[in-house]
Design a protein around this motif. Structure first.
Motif, PDB file in Angstrom:
ATOM      1  N   THR A   6       0.825  -1.202   0.000  1.00 57.79           N
ATOM      2  CA  THR A   6       0.000   0.000   0.000  1.00 57.79           C
ATOM      3  C   THR A   6       0.863   1.258   0.000  1.00 57.79           C
ATOM      4  OG1 THR A   6      -1.753  -1.169   1.195  1.00 57.79           O
ATOM      5  CG2 THR A   6      -1.828   1.224   1.212  1.00 57.79           C
ATOM      6  N   SER A   7       1.910   1.244   0.815  1.00 62.96           N
ATOM      7  CA  SER A   7       2.811   2.401   0.863  1.00 62.96           C
ATOM      8  C   SER A   7       3.483   2.615  -0.481  1.00 62.96           C
ATOM      9  CB  SER A   7       3.868   2.190   1.959  1.00 62.96           C
ATOM     10  OG  SER A   7       3.250   2.016   3.224  1.00 62.96           O
ATOM     11  N   THR A   8       3.912   1.520  -1.119  1.00 63.50           N
ATOM     12  CA  THR A   8       4.553   1.629  -2.434  1.00 63.50           C
ATOM     13  C   THR A   8       3.594   2.208  -3.463  1.00 63.50           C
ATOM     14  OG1 THR A   8       5.966  -0.266  -1.934  1.00 63.50           O
ATOM     15  CG2 THR A   8       5.738   0.347  -4.241  1.00 63.50           C
ATOM     16  N   ASP A   9       2.350   1.721  -3.438  1.00 59.31           N
ATOM     17  CA  ASP A   9       1.356   2.229  -4.391  1.00 59.31           C
ATOM     18  C   ASP A   9       1.064   3.705  -4.157  1.00 59.31           C
ATOM     19  OD1 ASP A   9       1.196  -0.227  -5.574  1.00 59.31           O
ATOM     20  OD2 ASP A   9      -0.631  -0.855  -4.528  1.00 59.31           O
ATOM     21  N   VAL A  10       1.009   4.131  -2.895  1.00 61.20           N
ATOM     22  CA  VAL A  10       0.750   5.540  -2.591  1.00 61.20           C
ATOM     23  C   VAL A  10       1.887   6.406  -3.118  1.00 61.20           C
ATOM     24  CG1 VAL A  10       0.569   7.214  -0.721  1.00 61.20           C
ATOM     25  CG2 VAL A  10      -0.730   5.080  -0.609  1.00 61.20           C
ATOM     26  N   GLY A  14       1.584   9.132  -6.104  1.00 59.03           N
ATOM     27  CA  GLY A  14       1.998  10.512  -5.905  1.00 59.03           C
ATOM     28  C   GLY A  14       2.988  10.965  -6.973  1.00 59.03           C
ATOM     29  N   CYS A  15       3.943  10.081  -7.311  1.00 58.75           N
ATOM     30  CA  CYS A  15       4.925  10.414  -8.355  1.00 58.75           C
ATOM     31  C   CYS A  15       4.243  10.640  -9.702  1.00 58.75           C
ATOM     32  CB  CYS A  15       5.958   9.292  -8.473  1.00 58.75           C
ATOM     33  SG  CYS A  15       7.069   9.167  -7.060  1.00 58.75           S
ATOM     34  N   VAL A  16       3.262   9.774 -10.032  1.00 59.29           N
ATOM     35  CA  VAL A  16       2.540   9.921 -11.296  1.00 59.29           C
ATOM     36  C   VAL A  16       1.800  11.245 -11.348  1.00 59.29           C
ATOM     37  CG1 VAL A  16       0.629   9.004 -12.676  1.00 59.29           C
ATOM     38  CG2 VAL A  16       2.345   7.451 -11.736  1.00 59.29           C
ATOM     39  N   LEU A  17       1.141  11.617 -10.256  1.00 62.70           N
ATOM     40  CA  LEU A  17       0.415  12.891 -10.226  1.00 62.70           C
ATOM     41  C   LEU A  17       1.369  14.072 -10.396  1.00 62.70           C
ATOM     42  CD1 LEU A  17      -2.164  12.234  -7.356  1.00 62.70           C
ATOM     43  CD2 LEU A  17      -2.604  12.341  -9.820  1.00 62.70           C
ATOM     44  N   ILE A  49      -3.617   1.576 -14.487  1.00 62.22           N
ATOM     45  CA  ILE A  49      -3.386   0.161 -14.819  1.00 62.22           C
ATOM     46  C   ILE A  49      -2.209  -0.381 -14.021  1.00 62.22           C
ATOM     47  CG2 ILE A  49      -2.642  -1.397 -16.659  1.00 62.22           C
ATOM     48  CD1 ILE A  49      -4.253   0.323 -18.602  1.00 62.22           C
ATOM     49  N   THR A  50      -1.175   0.432 -13.873  1.00 65.88           N
ATOM     50  CA  THR A  50       0.007  -0.009 -13.112  1.00 65.88           C
ATOM     51  C   THR A  50      -0.350  -0.287 -11.662  1.00 65.88           C
ATOM     52  OG1 THR A  50       1.412   1.325 -14.564  1.00 65.88           O
ATOM     53  CG2 THR A  50       2.366   0.579 -12.483  1.00 65.88           C
ATOM     54  N   LEU A  51      -1.208   0.554 -11.079  1.00 69.22           N
ATOM     55  CA  LEU A  51      -1.626   0.325  -9.700  1.00 69.22           C
ATOM     56  C   LEU A  51      -2.430  -0.969  -9.548  1.00 69.22           C
ATOM     57  CD1 LEU A  51      -2.662   3.940  -8.634  1.00 69.22           C
ATOM     58  CD2 LEU A  51      -0.669   2.644  -7.843  1.00 69.22           C
ATOM     59  N   LEU A  52      -3.100  -1.394 -10.620  1.00 72.57           N
ATOM     60  CA  LEU A  52      -3.929  -2.606 -10.569  1.00 72.57           C
ATOM     61  C   LEU A  52      -3.192  -3.838 -11.087  1.00 72.57           C
ATOM     62  CD1 LEU A  52      -7.276  -1.081 -11.918  1.00 72.57           C
ATOM     63  CD2 LEU A  52      -6.653  -1.526  -9.534  1.00 72.57           C
ATOM     64  N   ARG A  53      -1.886  -3.741 -11.330  1.00 76.91           N
ATOM     65  CA  ARG A  53      -1.138  -4.815 -11.990  1.00 76.91           C
ATOM     66  C   ARG A  53      -1.119  -6.119 -11.199  1.00 76.91           C
ATOM     67  NH1 ARG A  53       2.133  -1.583  -9.298  1.00 76.91           N
ATOM     68  NH2 ARG A  53       3.883  -2.456  -8.074  1.00 76.91           N
ATOM     69  N   ARG A  54      -1.203  -6.049  -9.877  1.00 82.10           N
ATOM     70  CA  ARG A  54      -1.077  -7.265  -9.064  1.00 82.10           C
ATOM     71  C   ARG A  54      -2.249  -8.218  -9.262  1.00 82.10           C
ATOM     72  NH1 ARG A  54       0.710  -3.282  -5.298  1.00 82.10           N
ATOM     73  NH2 ARG A  54       2.980  -3.366  -5.010  1.00 82.10           N
TER      74      ARG A  54
END
Length: 366
Positions: A6-10, A14-17, A49-54
């Protein structure tokens, strides 16, 4: 693990935004209004899509790379700024690296090839701009990181498999040493009971009592082995040379004279050396009852010479065919001995009989 993901995804989100905002500002400043819309929309979609990759790494990678390829074509044909932009490049790097690291080899190869095509396309339409270079560098880093992670996982699985294999071999040794020895004693006593029953019926009950005692010992030994399997806290007790004397006494009861030559005092050998010595003698005597029951005498010699323990078990049977069909016992003994840096030799003696000779160093080889 879930908190870390979760921390990695956050952090990634943030980096993408940040990258989307930075890219939109730069495009609006340099190219003018509305030129940032394609980059922002496709970058946001690939980021999601990257956030949903798992949930499905293969479909996520294919979807992200497809969107990136279409975006490159649209930018090229419409004369728009070079794509993929920074936000999409980061998402593609994660998708490619994740796919190369975890997908089956054919699918991982497709993902790596797709990422390469997008990177080359970005370079071709970029005409030397920094965007194409960023995409190419992202592909190289993602592919390298994915291969490194994949190699690490392969090594971990190989190490785990070696550990499991070593555990299976060790278990096989223990089961063989325990079961073969005790069952051989039961069989030997049962054979003796048949003879006693015919010649001296009054001693028949005594013979059956001996079989019962041997069966109880076998059951207790099996319980110890099962205990080792069920709990990490259960460890076998240290073996001592007195156990060899007890073992020899049991063989004497069956009519085979055992000549023991052991150190007068209990030696302070490492536990693994002492256990191996006892296993060698136990297995050798078990083989005598199996293959040389008619041997008149059996000699067991255990001595320490300098920093080496020498073990010799020999019988004087007239006929011995053990060399024709070697069993798992000697194989297990050889593995035990060689694991400690020692040597084992077994074969017929000159004239008659069979000899097992073992040499074990007391200090590990350097």
């Amino acid at each position: 693990m879930r908190l870390a993901r979760t921390s990695t995804d956050v952090v990634f989100g943030g980096c993408v935004l940040v990258l989307l905002g930075y890219s939109a500002y730069q495009l609006a400043t340099v190219w003018g209004p509305q030129y940032w819309i394609l980059d922002a929309a496709t970058g946001a979609v690939v980021g999601m899509i990257t956030l949903l990759r798992r949930y499905d790494r293969w479909r996520a990678a294919v979807a992200g790379l497809t969107i990136a390829a279409v975006t490159v074509l649209v930018a090229w044909t419409a004369g728009l700024p070079t794509e993929p932009g920074p936000a999409m490049a980061v998402g593609l790097a994660v998708l490619v690296g994740s796919g190369v690291a975890s997908l089956p080899i054919p699918q991982a190869g497709v993902v790596a090839a797709g990422g390469l095509i997008v990177a080359v396309g970005s370079l071709l339409i970029g005409h030397g701009s920094g965007v194409g270079t960023v995409n190419a560098a992202g592909w190289v880093i993602a592919t390298t990181a994915g291969l490194a992670l994949r190699l690490r996982d392969v090594r971990r699985r190989a190490a785990a498999e070696r550990i499991r294999q070593d555990e299976r071999i060790e278990l096989a040794r223990e089961l063989h040493d325990v079961v073969a020895h005790h069952i051989s004693g039961i069989v030997l006593q049962a054979q003796g009971a048949r003879i006693v029953g015919r010649r001296t019926p009054s001693q028949y009950d005594e013979s059956l009592a001996g079989i019962e005692a041997a069966g109880a010992e076998a059951l207790a030994a099996m319980r110890r082995v099962v205990g080792l399997l069920r709990s990490d806290d259960v460890v076998p007790g240290p073996m001592r040379l007195d156990q060899l004397r007890e073992l020899a006494a049991r063989f004497d009861e069956h009519g085979q004279a055992i000549s023991l030559d052991l150190p007068a005092a209990e030696p302070s050998w490492p536990p693994e050396v002492m256990m191996t010595v006892c296993r060698v003698v136990q297995e050798s005597l078990t083989n005598v009852t199996r293959h040389a029951a008619h041997a008149a005498t059996v000699t067991v010699r255990v001595v320490q010479v300098s920093n080496t323990v020498a073990v010799e078990v020999a019988d004087d049977a007239e006929h011995n065919a053990r060399h024709q069909r070697p069993g798992y016992g000697l194989i297990g003994l050889r593995e035990r001995v060689e694991a400690l840096g020692g040597t084992l030799s077994a074969g017929p003696r000159a004239g008659a009989g069979w000899t097992v000779e073992v040499s074990l160093p007391l200090e590990p080889a350097r």
